[in-house]
Design a protein around this motif. Structure first.
Motif, PDB file in Angstrom:
ATOM      1  N   MET A 259      -1.981   2.947 -11.561  1.00 25.28           N
ATOM      2  CA  MET A 259      -0.750   1.976 -11.720  1.00 25.28           C
ATOM      3  C   MET A 259       0.474   2.346 -10.844  1.00 25.28           C
ATOM      4  SD  MET A 259       2.057   1.077 -13.147  1.00 25.28           S
ATOM      5  CE  MET A 259       2.324   1.727 -14.992  1.00 25.28           C
ATOM      6  N   ALA A 260       0.615   3.646 -11.013  1.00 24.60           N
ATOM      7  CA  ALA A 260       1.874   3.972 -10.350  1.00 24.60           C
ATOM      8  C   ALA A 260       1.797   4.308  -8.904  1.00 24.60           C
ATOM      9  CB  ALA A 260       2.351   5.517 -11.131  1.00 24.60           C
ATOM     10  N   ALA A 261       0.531   4.587  -8.652  1.00 23.50           N
ATOM     11  CA  ALA A 261       0.141   4.429  -7.082  1.00 23.50           C
ATOM     12  C   ALA A 261       0.363   3.255  -6.391  1.00 23.50           C
ATOM     13  CB  ALA A 261      -1.062   5.260  -6.732  1.00 23.50           C
TER      14      ALA A 261
ATOM     15  N   VAL B  90       2.095   0.692  -7.730  1.00 27.90           N
ATOM     16  CA  VAL B  90       3.642   0.169  -7.867  1.00 27.90           C
ATOM     17  C   VAL B  90       4.138   0.724  -6.472  1.00 27.90           C
ATOM     18  CG1 VAL B  90       5.849   0.379  -8.867  1.00 27.90           C
ATOM     19  CG2 VAL B  90       3.997  -0.128  -9.962  1.00 27.90           C
ATOM     20  N   GLN B  91       4.182   2.083  -6.164  1.00 28.87           N
ATOM     21  CA  GLN B  91       4.778   2.731  -5.034  1.00 28.87           C
ATOM     22  C   GLN B  91       4.391   2.239  -3.819  1.00 28.87           C
ATOM     23  OE1 GLN B  91       6.283   6.593  -4.852  1.00 28.87           O
ATOM     24  NE2 GLN B  91       7.104   5.476  -6.424  1.00 28.87           N
ATOM     25  N   ASN B  92       3.087   1.868  -3.645  1.00 33.55           N
ATOM     26  CA  ASN B  92       2.456   1.423  -2.410  1.00 33.55           C
ATOM     27  C   ASN B  92       2.696  -0.182  -2.212  1.00 33.55           C
ATOM     28  OD1 ASN B  92       1.444   3.743  -0.726  1.00 33.55           O
ATOM     29  ND2 ASN B  92       0.839   4.026  -2.975  1.00 33.55           N
TER      30      ASN B  92
END
Lengths: 427, 427, 427, 427
Positions: free
Chosen positions: C250-252, C254-256
């Motif tokens: 999920m964090a990856a 969001v970042q992208n």
């Protein structure tokens, strides 16, 4: 496998009653009250509970007033005494029983009593469900055997009371192990400062029924934290530039927390175990959080991880013009079992009925705040060991189908009572 | 499409010679020398070059001494004069020619002269290759038509010298447009401070042969930077914990630079166009860099991006315990073409041979540091416009197959010379 | 500012009752019931509600059964009719009233009725709190003026019933605008397929009391989604390698997601507005989600963002060996107001009491699923416009202190009724 | 510390000559030629080099033709023989010398010969600089002692030739250890398939002069790779949406490679040691690369890391619509030293002059492709050990000030020659 002992009905009923009433860390009101009732019916010399057994400053991770109230009221409805609840009700759960039989060493046993926020299985193949003692607190469960631990504690106490034990025996019912928060305040309260031999135990841990681990080591030091990122919200369509996006900060932190460099000095861990943020898909998120932890095979390695984690959290906030507030929740150091004490346990285990395999050493692989108590005793010249009592558990620890063979509770009682007796006889 | 003019052999030869000698920003030594030779052969009133036309403090992005030396020596071998190289050789390239014909307005034309680090196509279908004037500086190429621009400049000068022009005409050969670095130092040198009408031009831009854009607008303001992350190296196997990983910092910065929030006030851009770091697969990277840029449809939007970018770079460094040094390379503001001047261009274009379509306005969509010169003139009460001269270019700008129809160079000369004459006649 | 009209007591009471009962998208049970009661007391020719006005397949984002039940029961307790609740209770909220007065054009007005999950301010300086009609559904609030919209709708209906209007008038109370979910099913139900002139309106939007925007344009096309990442949990200390970490995925993502490239064709937006994942700090997270959205100044730009978003979500899952399930929630195309209709509104507005400024055009800057209805009408040869009615609102839209000047509701009624009358008189 | 031996002038000169000519992996042309010259002057029974000692399919990481040519020509200029260069010149460096003295065990010693891309220190306090044998290949350096290793190899050979050794001795000069590429092709060539006792050695490793490590273990298994991301370029200002940004893909991969979960089964490593991408700040990067590695305390752990790394690389490419090509460069398994052989080394070391401390075991903490050779021998029933020879090295391995005390080279020769003799005497 050994033909394991049968658990006496009294203990079976106790274990099942505790199993039916799982309570989370610092909210073990029903459990503490039930144990106090048990202790009050026995010929012990001292009974301590409430603020007396906790260094108040060292308590962390205590739920908010609403949660405490809710669990306190649940306990009251389930029959807990008003007097006891008045004393322990602000999250001062747990109890210490003392048996003082004149000359001899001071020996302590610590058992933990809290449960987990896991919904218990309810299929017929899950014994607690089939036998009618499944969790009555939906969403919570004794999924790590602390109901068995508490029962073993009381069983050991009874054995000692029945014996010609000479010395002092302290039985510690510790709260809040699952959040690694209960060990430190009890350690710092000083109730164990006179202890010569300290024992803690765990059931299961992937060891089968009939197996005992004389000394468990390689506790991972741990620190748990909650990081809260605060930015500014904005309408994501109309004014995205007015926001300071706390979810972007959180995501950047997650990505980089897991990227903290490995360490050649030993194993480390990091986890962003629970995260969240924002309110709606069309609002730039104003707040976000990470509930996480770092670990290390030594306390130094944990500190190494922590230093890096703090930098990551701070830098991630800077990147997105947010503030970050980092609150420490529980922690625990690493620790080791003393060889001399492990030898005694090994020796006693080999003659205990129901034990057919004794493993000298094993590693925990996880964390445990019994290490605070172990360190406290060791730093004052005492010795400590952490014992494993095998059981065939159908599901893994912390899963909905975890359970223990009740006969192994009896094995645990016999083993620990035997060790205490041996230590008192030959200090 | 119009039956476009034919380019006189003199200009064709010049253009092809420049095309054969493409030089990167601030290294246009051969090019500047060749243009100075041309100018010295003409009846101009003043010729400025070297530090005289550059505010030294405002120069950015000048290559290091080794690169300057290499290109200087290449130019010397190709026949550039020692005297000229002595004056311009530390990266003071470009030149300003002045024609002073008594009463009348001061009109300036700026053309740019630098090339790009692109390897030129060498197939038979690429005209410069087939006709024998492909780049002789392998890896570099006039892929944006600046060879044509310089030629147009000289052609316009000749037209004016041949005419009864009354007033002052300044022809600026500007270096370092591709790195948006050459406009600012020329603007701040003051050589254009007395200009009433300022013209800049570009060939191509996806407009076909026969088409002219009277006024180009919507220049994106831009800022280019190089961020260098410095950490500590370590053996990636033996001591990963001893490193402060500059590549991790850089990667975190890249991820979050692209994530700078969109802005409802207008278009923005961000690019980490060239990045690198580290030395070997088994070494924790000690250094890394990002050569990047931010843009905005207004200077304010560019500044908005820049503020965020600085925070991202700083926070990324913090996360991995690195230092970051951010060096500003070129920049350029946004700007607009003045309506009155655009009207004159439009009017002249409609009567210029070879022009069959006049587009009143178009947006650049990119950046150009002619805007520094435009702003300088406009801030002092003058007017400015940026003209587009169409050409059928086979490949896109900044690609290996870019080329211009040489006849369109003649159209550009006629158009701009016509505008200058018109402005002088009816100031 | 104009000396604005006073709102009749009947409408004031209705508006305040709706304000006191804010309900989220698809749960507008009390609201719909109240409006039906109002309509049943009027001389209308047809009244449609329930599944009749919704293309069932096109409904998205409907809350789960528990939420529907909770809000239905709340409405029942607040006095809603069992019969009405039976018809609308599975999330078929909203209503359509039809007035059929013989020959003449078919004219439709759409007003939206849902509220937001925002906790309303309760200070004395917040008028609804001071005057006793603050939200009674704690945590929910009419923070975007839909209570005023619904009231204007009923006021316009009354004006028409009182007039010599000739033609057909359809009044649409649309649910679920805030989740851009209610427009599409109503459009696809066909209830507006015979409409010649379609009007929608919004109050406020940073326009002050006394100002009217004749035609609002530049609706951002939007698509909202929920992405759910599913991995595998594991003990974060003992067996981190057994986990497939959904929070990392999920964090990856969001970042992208935020890093999807800008588009030179126009403005785009992306937001990961609500995210979460994991269960406890010591468990490798098994699940995580992103509730987000993409937007574009055109439907094509929104689709561009969506294509990239899908790739990002898929790639992020791949990176961490998770599955991702992407559910489309609401969406809305971009749309435009027709010039001819805008002219009529402009003309009528200039003679409407309480209006002292008429702005011909403004951009919304956000999204609105009235665009589905506008497109439906326009695609069938009708015309559509979106009108802005100014009001001095103390807090911004979607903030706890948002409010409207009630006098401006009267202005809105007069304006729209005037436009409908004019259209019927001169079709 | 022992009063260490003095190194004979012959070996000192050889070592310094090698030090003066550092060559990178697979380019050890001068070095190989020099060693072959030495061997040809000695009474050995067989001399193998070129393709004969390499399984061609197993070679990885061989530089491109240009680099091979450059280093070959450098070697030629420095005096290397044309004949030798013809045989080894396509990157078939290294050599194997065989001494065959009738009955007895086959014993092999492997020493590595390549240097590193590090610029050597040139201060007066750096002995090679002060004594005039600093690197003559600027930018390259024997910063890991392979010049000493090669010298020890030749010294051991001389000792054996001078002795009454009975058996077979194979001396392997292995190229390309630093890129973990040279071990595998030699192992798979079969030249060691008849070996009974295999020895490899390393000097330094933070062990001081006078100290010997009888058996080094805990080699990290390693795999090195180069991942190339291919997207599409575009003008970053004018058409950012036309790009597929390879640098974004690379950065996402870097962030998530470092985030591969720790493993409770043992230590793991990951490094993106060299990365790059893009061409200019205003171009959306079309290409990017990661030169990286994964490691594990066991081969299984390395494979675990590799599985995850492949997923991360693939997912990162997907996220940004790029292609990724992953090329395996060098790798090496983990391995262990055999206890029986370590005992012999320990025993011999204790009686070797210059050795005052013998450490039985130590861990390498890094990787070494001697493990391929060790495994090859062990899998065929032979035994293997990896020996550490201490030296006071002023700078760390792989740093510009690394150096070895030359006397310790003599100690190394005596130690290994002693072990070989002992093994032959008492096989």
């Amino acid at each position: 496998m050994a033909d394991a002992s049968t658990l006496a009905a009294e203990y079976r009923d106790l274990r099942r009653d505790l199993h039916r009433h799982p309570e989370p860390a610092w909210c073990e009101f029903y459990t503490t009250n039930r144990l106090i009732e048990e202790l009050e019916g026995r010929a012990i010399d001292d009974l301590l509970y409430g603020p007396a057994i906790h260094a108040a400053d060292a308590r962390r991770n205590v739920p908010d007033a609403d949660a405490l109230t809710e669990w306190r009221e649940r306990a009251r409805e389930a029959g807990a005494s008003d007097d006891v609840l008045d004393t322990i009700g602000d999250g001062y759960t747990g109890a210490v029983a003392v048996v003082d039989r004149g000359e001899g060493p001071t020996i302590a046993l610590r058992v933990d009593i809290d449960a987990l926020p896991i919904t218990e299985a309810d299929g017929d193949d899950h014994h607690p469900a089939a036998a009618g003692f499944r969790s009555g607190n939906e969403g919570f469960m004794h999924a790590c055997g602390h109901d068995a631990h508490a029962t073993i504690g009381l069983g050991v106490l009874d054995s000692i009371l029945d014996s010609d034990f000479s010395g002092t025996f302290k039985l510690v019912f510790q709260p809040a192990e699952e959040t690694v928060s209960g060990g430190k305040p009890i350690a710092e309260s000083g109730v164990l400062d006179d202890v010569d031999h300290f024992l803690a135990l765990h059931i299961g841990l992937d060891h089968p029924s009939g197996e005992v681990v004389a000394g468990i080591d390689e506790f991972l030091a741990v620190r748990q934290f909650e990081a809260t990122f605060a930015g500014d919200s904005a309408h994501a369509g109309a004014r995205p530039e007015h926001g300071d996006n706390a979810v972007q900060a959180m995501a950047a932190a997650v990505q980089n927390l897991y990227g903290i460099p490995r360490n050649s000095a030993g194993g480390t861990r990091v986890n962003a175990g629970r995260v969240g943020g924002g309110t709606a898909s069309n609002i730039v998120p104003e707040e976000a959080f990470i509930e996480g932890e770092v670990r290390g095979e030594t306390t130094e390695l944990m500190e190494y991880m922590w230093d890096h984690a703090e930098r990551v959290l701070s830098g991630a906030a800077t990147m997105h013009d947010c503030e970050v507030d980092v609150e420490l929740l529980g922690d625990a150091p690493s620790a080791h079992s003393d060889a001399a004490l492990v030898d005694v346990i090994d020796h006693v285990a080999r003659r205990t009925a129901g034990v057919d395999t004794v493993v000298e050493h094993d590693s925990l692989g996880g964390s445990e705040d019994a290490t605070y108590l172990m360190q406290r005793v060791q730093n004052r010249g005492g010795e400590a060991a952490y014992v494993g009592v095998g059981t065939d558990h159908p599901g893994g620890h912390h899963t909905p189908t975890f359970d223990v063979r009740e006969g192994d509770i009896a094995v645990g009682i016999d083993l620990i009572a035997g060790v205490v007796t041996e230590l008192a006889a030959d200090p």
